[in-house]
Design a protein around this motif. Sequence first.
Motif, PDB file in Angstrom:
ATOM      1  N   ARG A  45      65.397  55.685  72.324  1.00 25.67           N
ATOM      2  CA  ARG A  45      66.616  55.917  71.553  1.00 25.67           C
ATOM      3  C   ARG A  45      66.512  57.168  70.685  1.00 25.67           C
ATOM      4  O   ARG A  45      67.373  58.036  70.714  1.00 25.67           O
ATOM      5  CB  ARG A  45      66.915  54.708  70.671  1.00 25.67           C
ATOM      6  N   GLU A  46      65.430  57.288  69.938  1.00 24.21           N
ATOM      7  CA  GLU A  46      65.339  58.403  68.987  1.00 24.21           C
ATOM      8  C   GLU A  46      65.111  59.729  69.687  1.00 24.21           C
ATOM      9  O   GLU A  46      65.538  60.773  69.201  1.00 24.21           O
ATOM     10  CB  GLU A  46      64.240  58.118  67.954  1.00 24.21           C
ATOM     11  N   GLN A  47      64.456  59.668  70.839  1.00 22.35           N
ATOM     12  CA  GLN A  47      64.278  60.872  71.638  1.00 22.35           C
ATOM     13  C   GLN A  47      65.636  61.391  72.117  1.00 22.35           C
ATOM     14  O   GLN A  47      65.884  62.587  72.157  1.00 22.35           O
ATOM     15  CB  GLN A  47      63.399  60.508  72.833  1.00 22.35           C
ATOM     16  N   VAL A  91      62.025  63.321  58.948  1.00 23.50           N
ATOM     17  CA  VAL A  91      63.010  62.935  59.967  1.00 23.50           C
ATOM     18  C   VAL A  91      62.571  63.390  61.363  1.00 23.50           C
ATOM     19  O   VAL A  91      61.655  64.203  61.500  1.00 23.50           O
ATOM     20  CB  VAL A  91      64.418  63.500  59.650  1.00 23.50           C
ATOM     21  N   GLU A  92      63.269  62.852  62.367  1.00 24.22           N
ATOM     22  CA  GLU A  92      62.832  63.020  63.764  1.00 24.22           C
ATOM     23  C   GLU A  92      62.798  64.480  64.219  1.00 24.22           C
ATOM     24  O   GLU A  92      61.970  64.861  65.039  1.00 24.22           O
ATOM     25  CB  GLU A  92      63.763  62.222  64.703  1.00 24.22           C
ATOM     26  N   TYR A  93      63.736  65.282  63.730  1.00 26.36           N
ATOM     27  CA  TYR A  93      63.770  66.713  64.076  1.00 26.36           C
ATOM     28  C   TYR A  93      62.940  67.423  62.995  1.00 26.36           C
ATOM     29  O   TYR A  93      63.440  67.820  61.961  1.00 26.36           O
ATOM     30  CB  TYR A  93      65.224  67.184  64.074  1.00 26.36           C
ATOM     31  N   LEU A 111      53.837  61.105  65.640  1.00 33.53           N
ATOM     32  CA  LEU A 111      53.431  60.548  64.345  1.00 33.53           C
ATOM     33  C   LEU A 111      54.565  59.721  63.740  1.00 33.53           C
ATOM     34  O   LEU A 111      54.343  58.667  63.150  1.00 33.53           O
ATOM     35  CB  LEU A 111      53.041  61.667  63.374  1.00 33.53           C
ATOM     36  N   HIS A 112      55.776  60.223  63.893  1.00 34.46           N
ATOM     37  CA  HIS A 112      56.963  59.518  63.401  1.00 34.46           C
ATOM     38  C   HIS A 112      57.029  58.117  64.022  1.00 34.46           C
ATOM     39  O   HIS A 112      57.267  57.120  63.329  1.00 34.46           O
ATOM     40  CB  HIS A 112      58.201  60.353  63.763  1.00 34.46           C
ATOM     41  N   HIS A 113      56.745  58.040  65.328  1.00 33.81           N
ATOM     42  CA  HIS A 113      56.827  56.740  65.993  1.00 33.81           C
ATOM     43  C   HIS A 113      55.624  55.864  65.724  1.00 33.81           C
ATOM     44  O   HIS A 113      55.731  54.629  65.746  1.00 33.81           O
ATOM     45  CB  HIS A 113      57.131  56.926  67.491  1.00 33.81           C
ATOM     46  N   ALA A 154      54.457  55.732  62.751  1.00 33.81           N
ATOM     47  CA  ALA A 154      54.893  55.169  61.462  1.00 33.81           C
ATOM     48  C   ALA A 154      55.890  54.033  61.665  1.00 33.81           C
ATOM     49  O   ALA A 154      55.784  52.979  61.028  1.00 33.81           O
ATOM     50  CB  ALA A 154      55.500  56.266  60.590  1.00 33.81           C
ATOM     51  N   HIS A 155      56.863  54.239  62.558  1.00 33.32           N
ATOM     52  CA  HIS A 155      57.815  53.154  62.845  1.00 33.32           C
ATOM     53  C   HIS A 155      57.064  51.908  63.335  1.00 33.32           C
ATOM     54  O   HIS A 155      57.341  50.782  62.905  1.00 33.32           O
ATOM     55  CB  HIS A 155      58.811  53.576  63.933  1.00 33.32           C
ATOM     56  N   ALA A 156      56.125  52.119  64.269  1.00 33.29           N
ATOM     57  CA  ALA A 156      55.389  50.983  64.839  1.00 33.29           C
ATOM     58  C   ALA A 156      54.550  50.288  63.770  1.00 33.29           C
ATOM     59  O   ALA A 156      54.489  49.054  63.705  1.00 33.29           O
ATOM     60  CB  ALA A 156      54.506  51.462  66.001  1.00 33.29           C
TER      61      ALA A 156
HETATM   62 ZN    ZN Z   1      62.953  57.364  63.444  1.00 29.92          ZN
END
Ligand code: ZN
Length: 262
Positions: free
Chosen positions: A84-86, A145-147, A234-236, A238-240
């Motif tokens: 989704r975030e990709q 943020v993702e970007y 790294l962002h993902h 953190a989500h995990a």
């Molecule tokens: Zn995110």
Amino acid sequence: MTLHRPEFRNAQNSVMTYAIDDAFYRAAADDDVKVVVLNGAGKHFSAGHDLGTPGRDHHVPYDRRAGLWWSHVGHEGAESRFAREQEVYLGMCRRWRELPKPTIASVHGACIAGGLMLAWACDLIIASDDAFFSDPVVKMGIPGVEYFAHPWVMGPRFAKEFLFLGERVDARRAYELGMVNRVVPRDELESQTLDIAGRIGAMPRLGLALAKRAVNQAEDLMGLHSGMDAVFALHHLAHAHNVETSGDSVGGLDAKSMRNGH
Ligand code: ZN
């Protein structure tokens, strides 16, 4: 192009994301469109991703356009979140950045977290003197943020301060850091933005498209593209981690609790 959910400070849901994408697509194809201006209706440019309005639609499927990865719907855990975030965040912002026509973000009021991505994907940022910027997601245990354009748009030293403190940076400071092109009085934001857009629009179309591509390529050679891919992982992570420890990918924080930190 105007972000138009003023009752929710233009919080970005997927309906808005695909409406933006449609508008960019039409702008690219329409020979009469020379320059695209992106602004926000109401008091703020954008408070970021939709974390809890009645129109939050992160569980809804949509026609994917940024890549060929499968839908996030019908899959679980990190697989769903990554897909989704990709698509809706990293992929879409990259797609918009590649529009072969100049884009200008005309920013007033809040430009927070996901709002930064919309402004950063544009070529120029014109800010009014009441604009402010922040990315407070370290509060959620997430490294931006993702970007993840932070080190490239504000320099590595200040990017750390921006992320570590999560505090608001006003338009003047953003200008000093090189993150915005100009700061103008609030009541002149529209006229000055349109004046600049008009002057850019008088230049030859192909010259503008090639100049934009030249600078974007240079920015990618400075590591923007591969850097963002590395940080997306790294962002993902953190989500995990948030899901493993608290059961919620953003650590149980919502828009209200994020706002109260300011
Ligand atoms: Zn995110």
